[in-house]
Design an enzyme around this catalytic site. Structure first.
Site, PDB file in Angstrom:
ATOM      1  CE  LYS A   1      -4.312  -1.994   1.476  1.00  0.00           C
ATOM      2  NZ  LYS A   1      -5.380  -2.088   2.495  1.00  0.00           N
TER       3      LYS A   1
ATOM      4  NE  ARG B   1      -7.276  -8.537   0.743  1.00  0.00           N
ATOM      5  CZ  ARG B   1      -6.814  -7.705  -0.207  1.00  0.00           C
ATOM      6  NH1 ARG B   1      -5.837  -6.849   0.090  1.00  0.00           N
ATOM      7  NH2 ARG B   1      -7.325  -7.725  -1.432  1.00  0.00           N
TER       8      ARG B   1
END
Ligand SMILES: Nc1nc2ncc(COP(=O)(O)O)nc2c(=O)[nH]1
Length: 288
Positions: free
Chosen positions: A229, A264
Site C-alpha cells: 500500500k 492479507r
C-alpha cells in the site's frame, strides 16, 4: 469468552481455519486495475489459478478473490461483470479444495461467490454498501470480515474526519460488529479489519498500525492488510507498488507481533518465510 472466541478456529467449508497461529491470506485480484497487480489475471483465468496454487503451495491458508479494484479512483465495475470475473476462479479453486474468501461489497456477487464455493466473506464496506449482504451472510453461516472504510456506502476513499483515528475506527468497527450481530450473524463468525489505506492519511495509518493491539478489545479476530500500500511507498522514498515487498513483510510481522490473527498479502512466500522466523524467535523465547 472473548479470548476463547478469537482463538477458536473459523469454519472454511469442511475444514476449520486455526486462528491461534497467524494465518496468511493470499491476494488474488481478478481486475484490470488493482493498484499493485492490476490486469495480470483478468484476461487469462488459468494464470489466476496458477498464481493461487502457487500462493497456497507457498503457505497461504486461504485465497482472497476480488473482482473490483478498490484502488483510489478505480473505475466502478458492473456487479454482473464482477461476478463473471470471480465465479469461475472460485469454482475452480473450490474444486481443488482451497479455502477461499470473496472480496466484494455487492450482495449479488457475494451470493454467487458463496454458491460457487467461497467460504468467507470479506466486505471492505463492512456490509454498509449493500443492505442485502447481512441477510445473505447470516443465512449462509459464513464468517465475515468487516473492514473499516470511512466513506459513505459509495466512496471507500472519502477522507475520514477523525477526532482520534484509533478511537474512531475502534468505535466504527464496534458499531459495524453490533449491526452484524443484530442482522443475525453469530459473534464467532465475525472478523474485524482497521482498513489501512482507506480514507486515512499516512499519519492516521501509522497510528492504526501502532495501536493494533487495542483492537483485540473488541473480542474478534483481526485481519490486517497493508501489503504494497501507498503508506509503504510514502515511507520508502516512493517505491512503486511492485517494489514494496520488504515493507509489506515488515508490516505483516508487525501485525503478527501485535497479535493479529490474519494478514492479507501479495507476497506470500516471503511473508510465510518471515513468519517461520518470527515463530522460531517467539518459541525460543519460551523455555520448556
Ligand atoms: N479485508 C481487507 N480487504 C481488502 N481488500 C482490498 C484492499 C486493497 O488492496 P489490494 O488492491 O491490494 O487488494 N485492501 C483490503 C484490506 O486492507 N483489508
Amino acid at each position: 469468552d472473548n479470548l476463547r472466541r478469537v482463538h477458536q478456529p473459523i469454519g472454511c467449508g469442511q475444514r476449520m481455519l486455526r486462528l491461534d497461529q497467524p494465518q496468511v491470506m493470499g491476494i488474488l485480484n481478478v481486475t484490470p486495475d488493482s493498484f499493485s497487480d492490476g490486469g495480470k489475471f483478468l484476461d487469462r483465468p488459468e494464470t489466476a489459478l496458477e498464481h493461487a496454487h502457487a500462493m497456497l503451495a507457498a503457505g497461504a491458508a486461504l485465497i482472497d478473490v476480488g473482482g473490483e479494484s478498490t484502488r483510489p479512483g478505480a473505475a466502478a465495475v458492473w456487479e454482473g461483470d464482477e461476478a463473471k470475473r470471480v465465479v469461475p476462479v472460485i469454482e475452480a479453486l473450490a474444486a481443488s479444495g482451497a479455502a477461499i474468501s470473496i472480496d466484494s461489497r455487492r450482495s449479488t456477487v457475494i451470493e454467487a461467490a458463496l454458491a460457487a464455493g467461497a467460504h468467507i466473506v470479506n466486505d471492505v464496506s463492512a456490509m454498509r454498501h449493500d443492505p442485502r449482504t447481512a441477510e445473505i451472510v447470516a443465512a449462509s453461516g459464513a464468517p465475515v470480515v468487516l473492514m473499516h472504510a470511512p466513506g459513505s456506502d459509495g466512496d471507500l476513499h472519502a477522507d475520514g474526519e477523525y477526532a482520534d483515528v484509533v478511537l474512531d475506527v475502534f468505535d466504527a468497527l464496534r458499531e459495524r460488529r453490533d449491526a452484524a450481530l443484530a442482522g443475525g450473524i453469530a459473534p464467532e463468525k465475525i472478523l474485524l479489519d482497521p482498513g489501512i489505506g482507506f480514507g486515512k492519511s499516512l499519519a492516521e495509518n501509522l497510528a492504526l498500525v501502532n495501536a493494533l493491539p487495542m483492537f483485540h478489545a473488541l473480542g474478534h479476530p483481526i485481519l490486517f492488510g497493508a501489503s504494497r500500500k501507498r503508506m509503504i511507498g510514502a515511507l520508502s522514498n516512493e517505491a512503486p507498488a511492485h517494489q514494496r515487498m520488504a515493507g509489506s513483510v515488515m508490516l505483516a510481522l508487525k501485525a503478527m507481533d501485535a497479535g493479529c490473527q490474519m494478514v492479507r498479502v501479495h507476497d506470500v512466500a516471503e511473508t510465510v518465510q518471515a513468519l517461520h522466523v518470527w515463530r522460531g524467535l517467539r518459541d525460543a523465547a519460551l523455555t520448556d
